[in-house]
Write an enzyme that holds these catalytic residues in place. Structure first.
Site, mmCIF file in Angstrom:
data_model
loop_
_atom_site.group_PDB
_atom_site.id
_atom_site.type_symbol
_atom_site.label_atom_id
_atom_site.label_comp_id
_atom_site.label_asym_id
_atom_site.label_seq_id
_atom_site.Cartn_x
_atom_site.Cartn_y
_atom_site.Cartn_z
ATOM 1 N N HIS A 48 4.254 8.857 -13.014
ATOM 2 C CA HIS A 48 4.538 8.128 -11.776
ATOM 3 C C HIS A 48 5.563 8.838 -10.891
ATOM 4 O O HIS A 48 5.719 8.484 -9.721
ATOM 5 C CB HIS A 48 5.021 6.719 -12.093
ATOM 6 C CG HIS A 48 3.980 5.856 -12.731
ATOM 7 N ND1 HIS A 48 2.754 5.621 -12.161
ATOM 8 C CD2 HIS A 48 3.972 5.168 -13.908
ATOM 9 C CE1 HIS A 48 2.038 4.838 -12.939
ATOM 10 N NE2 HIS A 48 2.752 4.550 -14.007
ATOM 11 N N GLN A 160 3.533 5.316 -25.677
ATOM 12 C CA GLN A 160 3.927 4.072 -25.018
ATOM 13 C C GLN A 160 3.017 2.919 -25.413
ATOM 14 O O GLN A 160 1.787 3.038 -25.391
ATOM 15 C CB GLN A 160 3.906 4.240 -23.493
ATOM 16 C CG GLN A 160 5.114 5.002 -22.987
ATOM 17 C CD GLN A 160 5.247 4.939 -21.480
ATOM 18 O OE1 GLN A 160 5.069 5.930 -20.799
ATOM 19 N NE2 GLN A 160 5.581 3.766 -20.959
ATOM 20 N N GLU A 162 2.062 -0.480 -24.034
ATOM 21 C CA GLU A 162 2.245 -1.186 -22.763
ATOM 22 C C GLU A 162 0.993 -1.920 -22.291
ATOM 23 O O GLU A 162 0.843 -2.191 -21.100
ATOM 24 C CB GLU A 162 2.734 -0.226 -21.675
ATOM 25 C CG GLU A 162 1.964 1.078 -21.580
ATOM 26 C CD GLU A 162 2.571 2.050 -20.591
ATOM 27 O OE1 GLU A 162 3.426 1.655 -19.795
ATOM 28 O OE2 GLU A 162 2.161 3.227 -20.615
ATOM 29 N N ASP A 188 4.491 -2.278 -17.165
ATOM 30 C CA ASP A 188 3.048 -2.335 -17.390
ATOM 31 C C ASP A 188 2.685 -3.327 -18.487
ATOM 32 O O ASP A 188 1.629 -3.962 -18.439
ATOM 33 C CB ASP A 188 2.507 -0.944 -17.738
ATOM 34 C CG ASP A 188 2.220 -0.128 -16.483
ATOM 35 O OD1 ASP A 188 1.784 -0.718 -15.485
ATOM 36 O OD2 ASP A 188 2.426 1.098 -16.507
#
Length: 267
Positions: A48, A160, A162, A188
């Protein structure tokens, strides 16, 4: 071998505090790396953040590792591809060939993907990572033969958790040999479960799931990490037993400092 501050904190069972790097530039990365002696790691966000893998992340890795002569924070890279993509393999290779001390793969939700990630991070016979980078070993401060024999044990492999599927499979993912860290992305995670993003704390129902992931990681003798956005929030998470905590981001800290100082100036 060059200092690996994050891994040293893990071995000493100390909380490892870090910072998110969302924009590129050698001097920018160097400034962040030199900002605090309490900094164990800096994560270069290629998902991101506005940092390309090549040459952006590669240059930031080198800048971070050269910022503090006697051992600064460990440079980590979050790759752009998520755990639902087939593109993670070559992106992991790029990050590790640049000398990153570890990689973070977003949205990992299955045991199969976790095993694939481990294989991509390790040289044979433990994995399928190819060799050929003229830069990685030098960034670690070792020879090529030394890098080949030590990289598998020193690279931190982080995934991750999420989304709903990742939570469902969290115990099995935590049990995968080679996964070092389960990293919770509360934003998220909240959105994927139908809740509003944390503001600044997550919904109580999401918090229960966060604690479930923490317990799953520790139950498998793995480390658990979480993204926070302030020092006070990070201190709370450290008391809860999180091993690796993001405290702030480069852009967040910059905006906060500018706002605070201007507010004081105009009084």
């Amino acid at each position: 071998m060059a200092t690996h501050t994050l891994l040293n904190a893990f071995k000493a069972n100390k909380t490892a505090f870090g910072v998110w790097l969302t924009t590129g530039g050698i001097f920018h990365a160097r400034t962040v790396a030199q900002a605090s002696p309490h900094l164990s790691w800096v994560l270069i966000d290629c998902e991101h953040g506005l940092v390309p893998l090549v040459p952006g992340a590669a240059e930031c890795v080198a800048a971070i590792h050269g910022a503090v002569p006697n051992g600064g924070p460990s440079a980590l890279v979050r790759i752009p591809a998520t755990g639902v993509s087939s593109s993670t393999s070559w992106q992991i290779k790029y990050a590790l060939d640049a000398g990153a001390r570890g990689v973070l793969v977003p949205m990992v939700s299955t045991v199969e993907k976790a095993k694939e990630i481990v294989s991509d991070c390790r040289f044979p016979p433990a994995g399928r990572r190819g060799f050929g980078s003229p830069f990685a070993h030098g960034n670690w401060g070792v020879t090529v033969p030394e890098y080949l024999t030590t990289a598998n044990a020193n690279i931190c492999i982080m995934v991750q958790i999420e989304n709903e599927e990742g939570v469902k499979n969290v115990e099995q993912i935590a049990a995968v040999d080679g996964i070092d860290v389960l990293f919770i992305g509360p934003y998220d995670l909240s959105i994927s479960l139908g809740y509003a993003p944390p503001n600044p704390d997550p919904h109580p129902d999401v918090e229960k799931i966060i604690q479930k992931v923490l317990q799953a990681a520790h139950g498998a003798s793995k480390k658990c990490a979480i993204f926070c956005s302030s020092g006070s929030q990070s201190a709370k998470r450290a008391k809860e037993g999180f091993d690796m905590i993001n405290v702030t981001s480069d852009m967040g800290a910059m905006a906060e400092a500018i706002s605070k100082n201007l507010a004081e100036a105009v009084q």
